[in-house]
Design a protein around this motif. Structure first.
Motif, PDB file in Angstrom:
ATOM      1  N   LEU A 258      68.115   3.017  68.335  1.00  0.00           N
ATOM      2  CA  LEU A 258      69.307   3.218  69.150  1.00  0.00           C
ATOM      3  C   LEU A 258      69.378   4.657  69.655  1.00  0.00           C
ATOM      4  O   LEU A 258      69.744   4.909  70.812  1.00  0.00           O
ATOM      5  CB  LEU A 258      70.546   2.880  68.320  1.00  0.00           C
ATOM      6  CG  LEU A 258      71.894   2.975  69.014  1.00  0.00           C
ATOM      7  CD1 LEU A 258      71.958   2.034  70.205  1.00  0.00           C
ATOM      8  CD2 LEU A 258      73.021   2.657  68.024  1.00  0.00           C
ATOM      9  N   ARG A 259      69.016   5.602  68.830  1.00  0.00           N
ATOM     10  CA  ARG A 259      69.029   6.998  69.252  1.00  0.00           C
ATOM     11  C   ARG A 259      68.028   7.236  70.375  1.00  0.00           C
ATOM     12  O   ARG A 259      68.295   8.007  71.313  1.00  0.00           O
ATOM     13  CB  ARG A 259      68.715   7.900  68.055  1.00  0.00           C
ATOM     14  CG  ARG A 259      68.674   9.375  68.401  1.00  0.00           C
ATOM     15  CD  ARG A 259      68.520  10.227  67.166  1.00  0.00           C
ATOM     16  NE  ARG A 259      68.499  11.641  67.482  1.00  0.00           N
ATOM     17  CZ  ARG A 259      68.486  12.616  66.590  1.00  0.00           C
ATOM     18  NH1 ARG A 259      68.487  12.322  65.299  1.00  0.00           N
ATOM     19  NH2 ARG A 259      68.461  13.878  66.968  1.00  0.00           N
ATOM     20  N   ALA A 260      66.865   6.574  70.281  1.00  0.00           N
ATOM     21  CA  ALA A 260      65.855   6.743  71.328  1.00  0.00           C
ATOM     22  C   ALA A 260      66.369   6.260  72.678  1.00  0.00           C
ATOM     23  O   ALA A 260      66.188   6.928  73.707  1.00  0.00           O
ATOM     24  CB  ALA A 260      64.585   5.993  70.945  1.00  0.00           C
ATOM     25  N   VAL A 261      67.030   5.109  72.678  1.00  0.00           N
ATOM     26  CA  VAL A 261      67.559   4.565  73.933  1.00  0.00           C
ATOM     27  C   VAL A 261      68.618   5.488  74.514  1.00  0.00           C
ATOM     28  O   VAL A 261      68.606   5.834  75.713  1.00  0.00           O
ATOM     29  CB  VAL A 261      68.131   3.155  73.697  1.00  0.00           C
ATOM     30  CG1 VAL A 261      68.822   2.638  74.958  1.00  0.00           C
ATOM     31  CG2 VAL A 261      67.024   2.191  73.287  1.00  0.00           C
ATOM     32  N   LEU A 262      69.548   5.933  73.681  1.00  0.00           N
ATOM     33  CA  LEU A 262      70.637   6.771  74.174  1.00  0.00           C
ATOM     34  C   LEU A 262      70.135   8.145  74.629  1.00  0.00           C
ATOM     35  O   LEU A 262      70.612   8.688  75.638  1.00  0.00           O
ATOM     36  CB  LEU A 262      71.691   6.931  73.074  1.00  0.00           C
ATOM     37  CG  LEU A 262      72.398   5.642  72.650  1.00  0.00           C
ATOM     38  CD1 LEU A 262      73.396   5.916  71.530  1.00  0.00           C
ATOM     39  CD2 LEU A 262      73.095   4.981  73.833  1.00  0.00           C
ATOM     40  N   GLU A 263      69.171   8.733  73.912  1.00  0.00           N
ATOM     41  CA  GLU A 263      68.645  10.029  74.319  1.00  0.00           C
ATOM     42  C   GLU A 263      67.915   9.930  75.657  1.00  0.00           C
ATOM     43  O   GLU A 263      68.007  10.841  76.492  1.00  0.00           O
ATOM     44  CB  GLU A 263      67.709  10.569  73.242  1.00  0.00           C
ATOM     45  CG  GLU A 263      68.428  11.126  72.021  1.00  0.00           C
ATOM     46  CD  GLU A 263      67.465  11.723  71.017  1.00  0.00           C
ATOM     47  OE1 GLU A 263      66.244  11.461  71.137  1.00  0.00           O
ATOM     48  OE2 GLU A 263      67.916  12.456  70.116  1.00  0.00           O
ATOM     49  N   ASN A 264      67.175   8.846  75.849  1.00  0.00           N
ATOM     50  CA  ASN A 264      66.472   8.666  77.130  1.00  0.00           C
ATOM     51  C   ASN A 264      67.459   8.545  78.284  1.00  0.00           C
ATOM     52  O   ASN A 264      67.207   9.039  79.397  1.00  0.00           O
ATOM     53  CB  ASN A 264      65.568   7.436  77.067  1.00  0.00           C
ATOM     54  CG  ASN A 264      64.364   7.652  76.177  1.00  0.00           C
ATOM     55  OD1 ASN A 264      63.944   8.791  75.954  1.00  0.00           O
ATOM     56  ND2 ASN A 264      63.798   6.571  75.662  1.00  0.00           N
ATOM     57  N   ILE A 265      68.592   7.877  78.025  1.00  0.00           N
ATOM     58  CA  ILE A 265      69.594   7.738  79.087  1.00  0.00           C
ATOM     59  C   ILE A 265      70.250   9.088  79.368  1.00  0.00           C
ATOM     60  O   ILE A 265      70.421   9.495  80.530  1.00  0.00           O
ATOM     61  CB  ILE A 265      70.646   6.683  78.673  1.00  0.00           C
ATOM     62  CG1 ILE A 265      70.004   5.293  78.595  1.00  0.00           C
ATOM     63  CG2 ILE A 265      71.804   6.673  79.667  1.00  0.00           C
ATOM     64  CD1 ILE A 265      70.948   4.213  78.099  1.00  0.00           C
ATOM     65  N   VAL A 266      70.632   9.805  78.309  1.00  0.00           N
ATOM     66  CA  VAL A 266      71.293  11.102  78.478  1.00  0.00           C
ATOM     67  C   VAL A 266      70.377  12.111  79.166  1.00  0.00           C
ATOM     68  O   VAL A 266      70.805  12.886  80.036  1.00  0.00           O
ATOM     69  CB  VAL A 266      71.764  11.635  77.113  1.00  0.00           C
ATOM     70  CG1 VAL A 266      72.289  13.060  77.236  1.00  0.00           C
ATOM     71  CG2 VAL A 266      72.865  10.731  76.549  1.00  0.00           C
ATOM     72  N   ASP A 267      69.077  12.116  78.810  1.00  0.00           N
ATOM     73  CA  ASP A 267      68.128  13.069  79.392  1.00  0.00           C
ATOM     74  C   ASP A 267      67.656  12.669  80.788  1.00  0.00           C
ATOM     75  O   ASP A 267      66.923  13.423  81.429  1.00  0.00           O
ATOM     76  CB  ASP A 267      66.919  13.235  78.480  1.00  0.00           C
ATOM     77  CG  ASP A 267      67.303  13.855  77.143  1.00  0.00           C
ATOM     78  OD1 ASP A 267      68.353  14.526  77.098  1.00  0.00           O
ATOM     79  OD2 ASP A 267      66.564  13.668  76.163  1.00  0.00           O
TER      80      ASP A 267
END
Length: 368
Positions: free
Chosen positions: A144-153
Motif C-alpha cells: 500500500l505504501r508503494a502505491v501511495l508513494e508512486n502516486i504522490v511522487d
C-alpha cells in the motif's frame, strides 16, 4: 487356565493399594522402627538391669534422630518447590523441580514442572504472536505504501486500476488484522477455512505482482537507509493447464505462496530466477504447488527443521546480497496455513537450489 505371568510392577506403583515409597509408608515405618528400638532397649535394660531412665534417654535420642532424618527428606523438596514456585510467580519459567522421588512429593514435582512447561509455552506463544503479526502485516503495508508513494511522487496516475490495487491491499490488511490478532484460535483450528473455488492462473499472477510491488517498495525504503534489498530476482509463473482451478481458502494460500516466494528470493543468487509451478493433484480440484529457486539449497540434515518457528537455517548458508535471513517465521506460517487445509508441505529433491512442494487436498471425496 492361566493367563500367563503377571507383568512386573514399575517402581513407585501401588501394591495392593499401598505405594511402597509413599509418605504414609515412610511415616508408618518411622513409628514401627521407633517402637522396635524402644522395645529392644527395654529388653536390654531388663537383662542387664540398667536403670530405666537411661534407656528412656537413649530411646528418645534414637527416635529423634530417625525423625529428623525422615523430616529432612520431606521438607527439603518442599523448600525446593517453594523456590521454583516463587521464581515462576516472578516470570522465570526456566527453573524446574528435580523429579527423583517416587512418593506424593514426586507427583507434586511433576505437576509443578508441567505447570512451568505450560506457562513457558504460553509466554512463548505470546511473543510469537507479536512476531507473527509484525511479519504478516509488513507485506500489505509495504504494498500500500508503494502505491501511495508512486502516486504522490507523480510516477503513477491515480487511475482506477491503481486505486483498485491500493484497495485490494487495504482489504487484505483488514483481513490480516482480524485473523492474526487471534492467532491462538487459528493455531488450534477452531476458525473454519473459507474455502471456495478459484482459477489458479489469475490468482497466482496477482500474488506474483504483489510480490514484485512489495520488493520495489522495500528497495525504495532501504535505499534511504543505506541497506539493500532484492529487486534483481525474476519471478516466473508456470500453471498447467492454464484453466486449472482449485478449492481452498485463497487468503491462506496467499500466505503460503507469498512467504515461500519471499524465502526463495532471499536465497537466490544475483539476477536469479524463482519459479512458481501449479499442477492438478490426484483428487478433484486438488492442487500441487512448487516454489523453486536457484540458490545454494538446503542441506538434507536441515529438512526436518526448515518449518520450525524462528529457524533461520545454518549460519554459514549463503544468502542473496543484502539479505539478513528474515525472522524465521515465513516458512512456519506457510506450514500452519497448509496444515489448516489438511495438506502437506516439505522440501523436495532438486538438482539445483531449493524446491518446496505443497499439496492441497481439494474437495472431499464423495461416498460411493
Amino acid at each position: 487356565m492361566s493367563d500367563g505371568p503377571a507383568a512386573p510392577r514399575r517402581p513407585g506403583e501401588s501394591w495392593g493399594g499401598v505405594r511402597p515409597f509413599s509418605i504414609k509408608t515412610k511415616l508408618g515405618a518411622l513409628v514401627v522402627i521407633s517402637v522396635l528400638i524402644t522395645t529392644g532397649l527395654l529388653m536390654i535394660a531388663v537383662q542387664t538391669k540398667t536403670e530405666l531412665r537411661f534407656i528412656t534417654v537413649f530411646s528418645m535420642i534414637a527416635t529423634l534422630l530417625i525423625t529428623q532424618f525422615v523430616a529432612h527428606s520431606l521438607t527439603s523438596p518442599l523448600d525446593e518447590m517453594n523456590a521454583v514456585a516463587r521464581s515462576i510467580s516472578h516470570g522465570d519459567y526456566s527453573r524446574r523441580v528435580r523429579e527423583n522421588r517416587r512418593d506424593e512429593l514426586g507427583d507434586l514435582a511433576q505437576t509443578i514442572n508441567r505447570m512451568a512447561d505450560d506457562l513457558e509455552a504460553q509466554e512463548r506463544q505470546r511473543k510469537e504472536l507479536v512476531a507473527n503479526v509484525s511479519h504478516e502485516l509488513r507485506t500489505p503495508i509495504a504494498g500500500l505504501r508503494a502505491v501511495l508513494e508512486n502516486i504522490v511522487d507523480g510516477f503513477t496516475e491515480a487511475d482506477p486500476e491503481t486505486m483498485r490495487t491500493a484497495l485490494k491491499q487495504t482489504e487484505r490488511l483488514g483481513r490480516l488484522v482480524e485473523t492474526l490478532l487471534d492467532l491462538s484460535r487459528l493455531d488450534n483450528g477452531v476458525v473454519p477455512l473459507r474455502r471456495r473455488r478459484f482459477e489458479v492462473w489469475p490468482y497466482l499472477s496477482g500474488v506474483l505482482k504483489e510480490a514484485n510491488m512489495v520488493a520495489s517498495a522495500r528497495a525504495g525504503i532501504a535505499s534511504g537507509s543505506g541497506s539493500h534489498t532484492r529487486t534483481d530476482v525474476h519471478l516466473h509463473l508456470d500453471v498447467s493447464p492454464p484453466e486449472l482451478t482449485a478449492h481452498a481458502d485463497p487468503e491462506r494460500i496467499h500466505q503460503v505462496v507469498a512467504n515461500l516466494i519471499d524465502n526463495a528470493v532471499k536465497h537466490s543468487p544475483p539476477h536469479g530466477r524463482v519459479t512458481v509451478k501449479a499442477r492438478r493433484g490426484a483428487a478433484p480440484e486438488s492442487l500441487e504447488l512448487e516454489v523453486l529457486d536457484e540458490g545454494p539449497g538446503i542441506p538434507r540434515s536441515e529438512w526436518h527443521r526448515v518449518f520450525e518457528r524462528f529457524n533461520r537455517g545454518s549460519v554459514n548458508r549463503p544468502h542473496g546480497p543484502g539479505s539478513d535471513g528474515g525472522t524465521g517465521l515465513g516458512l512456519a506460517i506457510a506450514r500452519w496455513a497448509v496444515d489448516l487445509h489438511g495438506g502437506l508441505i516439505g522440501v523436495a529433491e532438486s538438482e539445483r537450489g531449493c524446491r518446496i512442494l505443497v499439496t492441497l487436498p481439494g474437495l472431499p471425496s464423495l461416498p460411493s
